[in-house]
Structure formats: C-alpha cells, structure tokens
Design a protein around this motif. Structure first.
Motif, mmCIF file in Angstrom:
data_model
loop_
_atom_site.group_PDB
_atom_site.id
_atom_site.type_symbol
_atom_site.label_atom_id
_atom_site.label_comp_id
_atom_site.label_asym_id
_atom_site.label_seq_id
_atom_site.Cartn_x
_atom_site.Cartn_y
_atom_site.Cartn_z
ATOM 1 N N THR A 1 -6.740 -13.221 -2.514
ATOM 2 C CA THR A 1 -6.662 -12.040 -2.668
ATOM 3 C C THR A 1 -5.263 -12.513 -3.230
ATOM 4 O OG1 THR A 1 -5.983 -10.348 -1.107
ATOM 5 C CG2 THR A 1 -8.886 -11.214 -1.411
ATOM 6 N N GLY A 2 -4.808 -12.217 -4.595
ATOM 7 C CA GLY A 2 -3.699 -11.894 -4.844
ATOM 8 C C GLY A 2 -2.884 -13.250 -4.955
ATOM 9 N N SER A 3 -4.357 -14.039 -5.526
ATOM 10 C CA SER A 3 -3.162 -15.789 -5.398
ATOM 11 C C SER A 3 -2.655 -16.716 -6.804
ATOM 12 C CB SER A 3 -4.986 -16.542 -4.439
ATOM 13 O OG SER A 3 -5.411 -16.010 -5.825
ATOM 14 N N SER A 4 -2.664 -15.630 -8.292
ATOM 15 C CA SER A 4 -2.268 -16.561 -9.264
ATOM 16 C C SER A 4 -0.335 -16.143 -9.000
ATOM 17 C CB SER A 4 -2.261 -15.564 -10.495
ATOM 18 O OG SER A 4 -1.578 -14.236 -10.213
ATOM 19 N N ARG A 5 0.137 -15.435 -8.149
ATOM 20 C CA ARG A 5 1.329 -16.725 -7.518
ATOM 21 C C ARG A 5 1.843 -16.341 -6.107
ATOM 22 N NH1 ARG A 5 4.378 -11.495 -10.878
ATOM 23 N NH2 ARG A 5 3.701 -9.783 -10.055
ATOM 24 N N GLY A 6 3.389 -16.357 -6.083
ATOM 25 C CA GLY A 6 3.623 -15.946 -4.731
ATOM 26 C C GLY A 6 2.611 -16.668 -3.272
ATOM 27 N N THR B 1 -6.180 -0.862 3.301
ATOM 28 C CA THR B 1 -7.387 -0.492 2.475
ATOM 29 C C THR B 1 -8.775 -1.765 2.030
ATOM 30 O OG1 THR B 1 -7.291 1.035 2.771
ATOM 31 C CG2 THR B 1 -9.402 1.681 2.020
ATOM 32 N N SER B 2 -7.910 -2.385 0.971
ATOM 33 C CA SER B 2 -8.081 -3.650 0.535
ATOM 34 C C SER B 2 -9.075 -5.232 2.185
ATOM 35 C CB SER B 2 -7.405 -4.015 -0.242
ATOM 36 O OG SER B 2 -6.113 -4.590 0.079
ATOM 37 N N ALA B 3 -7.957 -4.812 2.337
ATOM 38 C CA ALA B 3 -8.594 -5.986 3.550
ATOM 39 C C ALA B 3 -10.297 -5.693 4.302
ATOM 40 C CB ALA B 3 -7.528 -6.393 4.935
ATOM 41 N N ASN C 1 -4.567 -11.471 1.063
ATOM 42 C CA ASN C 1 -3.328 -11.489 0.757
ATOM 43 C C ASN C 1 -3.160 -10.585 -0.002
ATOM 44 O OD1 ASN C 1 -0.994 -13.680 0.045
ATOM 45 N ND2 ASN C 1 -1.805 -13.133 -1.639
ATOM 46 N N ALA C 2 -3.654 -10.143 -0.761
ATOM 47 C CA ALA C 2 -2.934 -9.855 -1.820
ATOM 48 C C ALA C 2 -2.178 -8.054 -1.305
ATOM 49 C CB ALA C 2 -4.131 -8.973 -2.921
ATOM 50 N N GLY C 3 -1.150 -8.046 -2.010
ATOM 51 C CA GLY C 3 -0.609 -6.805 -1.387
ATOM 52 C C GLY C 3 0.378 -6.414 -2.188
ATOM 53 N N ILE C 4 1.522 -5.179 -2.270
ATOM 54 C CA ILE C 4 2.165 -4.769 -3.123
ATOM 55 C C ILE C 4 3.546 -4.366 -1.901
ATOM 56 C CG2 ILE C 4 1.730 -4.148 -4.937
ATOM 57 C CD1 ILE C 4 1.494 -1.359 -4.346
ATOM 58 N N GLN C 5 4.673 -3.920 -2.808
ATOM 59 C CA GLN C 5 5.819 -3.469 -1.630
ATOM 60 C C GLN C 5 6.644 -2.343 -3.019
ATOM 61 O OE1 GLN C 5 7.912 -2.167 0.738
ATOM 62 N NE2 GLN C 5 8.621 -4.398 1.639
ATOM 63 N N PHE C 6 7.202 -1.589 -2.153
ATOM 64 C CA PHE C 6 7.770 -0.749 -2.772
ATOM 65 C C PHE C 6 8.415 0.566 -1.804
ATOM 66 C CE2 PHE C 6 7.143 2.481 -6.029
ATOM 67 C CZ PHE C 6 7.866 4.235 -6.130
ATOM 68 N N ARG C 7 9.820 0.853 -1.995
ATOM 69 C CA ARG C 7 10.472 0.784 -1.443
ATOM 70 C C ARG C 7 11.644 1.757 -2.027
ATOM 71 N NH1 ARG C 7 12.038 -5.003 -3.315
ATOM 72 N NH2 ARG C 7 10.873 -6.513 -1.562
ATOM 73 N N LYS C 8 11.322 3.040 -1.586
ATOM 74 C CA LYS C 8 12.074 4.109 -1.733
ATOM 75 C C LYS C 8 11.579 5.106 0.308
ATOM 76 C CE LYS C 8 11.490 6.380 -5.139
ATOM 77 N NZ LYS C 8 11.115 6.744 -6.430
ATOM 78 N N VAL D 1 -8.235 -14.171 7.448
ATOM 79 C CA VAL D 1 -7.138 -15.169 7.748
ATOM 80 C C VAL D 1 -6.274 -13.348 6.735
ATOM 81 C CG1 VAL D 1 -4.230 -16.025 7.680
ATOM 82 C CG2 VAL D 1 -7.021 -16.794 8.004
ATOM 83 N N ASN D 2 -5.706 -12.464 7.904
ATOM 84 C CA ASN D 2 -5.028 -10.899 6.908
ATOM 85 C C ASN D 2 -3.943 -11.641 6.948
ATOM 86 O OD1 ASN D 2 -7.024 -10.274 6.910
ATOM 87 N ND2 ASN D 2 -7.084 -9.602 8.685
ATOM 88 N N ILE D 3 -2.898 -11.046 6.088
ATOM 89 C CA ILE D 3 -1.178 -11.716 5.376
ATOM 90 C C ILE D 3 -1.035 -10.750 5.759
ATOM 91 C CG2 ILE D 3 0.509 -12.436 4.430
ATOM 92 C CD1 ILE D 3 -2.044 -14.379 4.769
ATOM 93 N N GLY D 4 -0.266 -10.555 7.723
ATOM 94 C CA GLY D 4 0.843 -9.393 8.476
ATOM 95 C C GLY D 4 1.888 -9.692 7.538
ATOM 96 N N SER D 5 3.361 -9.104 8.606
ATOM 97 C CA SER D 5 4.266 -9.424 8.231
ATOM 98 C C SER D 5 5.269 -9.712 8.891
ATOM 99 C CB SER D 5 4.488 -8.521 6.898
ATOM 100 O OG SER D 5 6.584 -7.710 7.055
ATOM 101 N N LEU D 6 6.449 -8.753 8.925
ATOM 102 C CA LEU D 6 7.469 -9.027 10.353
ATOM 103 C C LEU D 6 7.396 -7.526 10.806
ATOM 104 C CD1 LEU D 6 11.147 -11.001 9.505
ATOM 105 C CD2 LEU D 6 9.280 -10.995 11.594
ATOM 106 N N THR D 7 7.233 -6.689 9.321
ATOM 107 C CA THR D 7 7.070 -4.870 9.541
ATOM 108 C C THR D 7 5.808 -4.974 10.219
ATOM 109 O OG1 THR D 7 5.813 -5.121 7.351
ATOM 110 C CG2 THR D 7 8.296 -4.618 7.752
#
Ligand code: GCO
Length: 255
Positions: A16-21, A120-122, A94-101, A142-148
């Motif tokens: 998922t979310g595989s056209s870039r990045g 929820t998508s995963a 893999n699909a994911g977004i970031q929103f910094r606030k 395989v789920n894509i996590g993060s340092l977070t």
C-alpha cells in the motif's frame, strides 16, 4: 542452506502507498527478489507512471487503485483479486501520512485522519488479506512502524499513537493468525530521506539533530530498508512472528 530462502519467486505482494517513497522502494526490492508486486495508491496518474517505470525496467508489476481508509473500496479491491485469481501471498501495510501540530492546537478531525490512514487501514487490509491467507495456510504481513512506535516526539502525536498501535497490531495479528501459518512482523524505519520528511531534511537544526542523535550520523535511504523487507517477506523468517525490526542507524538504541 541457500539464498533460495530469501527468494520471492512465484509470490504476489500487495504494497500500500507504493507509487513513491518507502512503498516504492519496497515494491522495487520485492520485485528484484522475484515477486510480482501490486502497487497501490489513490493518485491514478502517479500510480500508472510508477507501474510503467517498473514494467519498463522488466519487473512483474500491476496496480490497484484504492483509498486505504475506505472499507468498501478495500473489499472491492480484494473481490477483484479473487475474480482475477490473484493470490496475495505478501502484504506490506506501508501507506501513511504525517501531520505535525502540537496537540493543544490539533483538530480532532486531523487526529482521526492520521489514525485512519496509518493504523485502521492496516487492520482493514490485513483482515481482508488474512481471510484468504488463513485458508491457504500461509502468508506474510509486514506492517510499517516507526521510531515513534517506541518513542514520542513533540508535535506528531497522532502519527506516534498510530505507529505505536502498528507495533501492537502486529503482535495481535501474530497472536491470532500464527497458528494458521501466517507471519506478521513490522519494520521500524529511522529518519529516512523521503518526501514526507522534506520539511525536516530542509531544516538545518533538525538535520543536525538527526545526525547527532543517530549513531550512523546520517539519514537513512529508502533502499536501505529493502533487505529487512525481503527477509520478513520470505521463507527466511518463517519462525519469526510479532516482531518489529528497527532499521534506524541505531537511533533507538542510544540516549
Ligand atoms: C517526524 C518524522 C518521523 C519519521 C519516522 C521516524 O516528524 O518526526 O516524520 O515520524 O518520519 O517516522 O521513524
């Protein structure tokens, strides 16, 4: 023992979310290991372009356009796979977004949008894939996590909560689906050179912080996650379940 353990020949992988990045890097890496990869995204033009580029490079690739937050669209996509006789052997969520606030200023709608897209998508896509994998007695998620998934950083609370949830969803998947021959694991990327992080890489102070805080003293490249992905998508990891592997230059291991 041979490197055949790491071969993905004859396998079909939905990313998922595989056209870039990172998603594009996973797609190219799994294709190089022999898999047929199905690209996913919501931007038809960008997805078609990625599909053409990979096909022109000799990779076995297809595409499936759907919004990972839309349950009906997810079910319809898997119905299309079923109708076409396409067996999803490997799923990379893999699909994911970031929103910094800062949370004091964060609208609940923005919180929910990040949770829906990154967590929820995963669950929804993992459930549809696992329904079919369980019947076959094998499958790799395989789920894509993060340092977070482990540590919080101020101003990215919904992303952090979602990625923490990804770590525990991965364990829940292992708990429920391990007996059916499925393995569910996660990758925790460090600070990677991606479009999503452009605001950070172009910030001299943040760039300096990442380099000082990371034992490797540099940002990671998306292609540096491919080996871990192939390992977790291949027979080489058939007795590994519920784990998260950090590919972060060592950041999470040091103060
Ligand atoms: C941020 C970044 C991080 C990284 C990555 C770290 O704003 O701190 O976007 O979240 O993208 O997830 O593992």
């Amino acid at each position: 023992m041979s490197l055949e353990l790491f071969s993905l020949a004859g396998k079909t992988a939905l990313i998922t979310g595989s056209s870039r990045g990172l998603g594009r890097a996973f797609a190219e890496g799994l294709a190089a290991a022999g898999a047929t990869v199905i690209l996913n995204g919501t931007n038809s033009e960008r997805l078609s372009q990625a599909c053409k580029e990979m096909s022109d490079a000799g990779m076995k690739v297809d595409m499936s356009l759907f919004d990972v937050t839309d349950e009906a669209a997810i079910r319809a996509a898997f119905d299309r796979f079923d109708a076409a006789g396409t067996q999803i052997d490997i799923l990379i969520n893999n699909a994911g977004i970031q929103f910094r606030k800062p949370m004091l200023e964060l609208d609940t709608a923005d919180w929910q949008r990040v949770i829906d897209t990154n967590l929820t998508s995963a669950f929804m896509i993992g459930r549809e894939a696992a329904k079919r994998m369980v019947k076959r007695g094998h499958g790799k998620i395989v789920n894509i996590g993060s340092l977070t998934s482990e540590l919080a950083r101020a101003t990215v609370a919904p992303y952090t909560v979602a990625k923490g949830g990804i770590k525990m969803l991965t364990k829940a998947m292992a708990a429920e689906w391990g007996e059916y021959g499925l393995q569910a694991n996660a990758i925790g990327p460090g600070y990677m050179l991606t479009d999503m992080n452009e605001a950070l890489t172009s910030n001299p102070e943040f760039d300096a912080w990442v380099k000082a805080r990371t034992p490797a003293r540099r940002w990671g490249r998306p292609d540096e996650l491919i080996g871990t992905a192939i390992y977790l998508c291949s027979d080489a990891s058939n007795y590994v379940n519920g784990q998260i592997i950090y590919a972060d230059g060592g950041m999470i291991s040091v103060l």
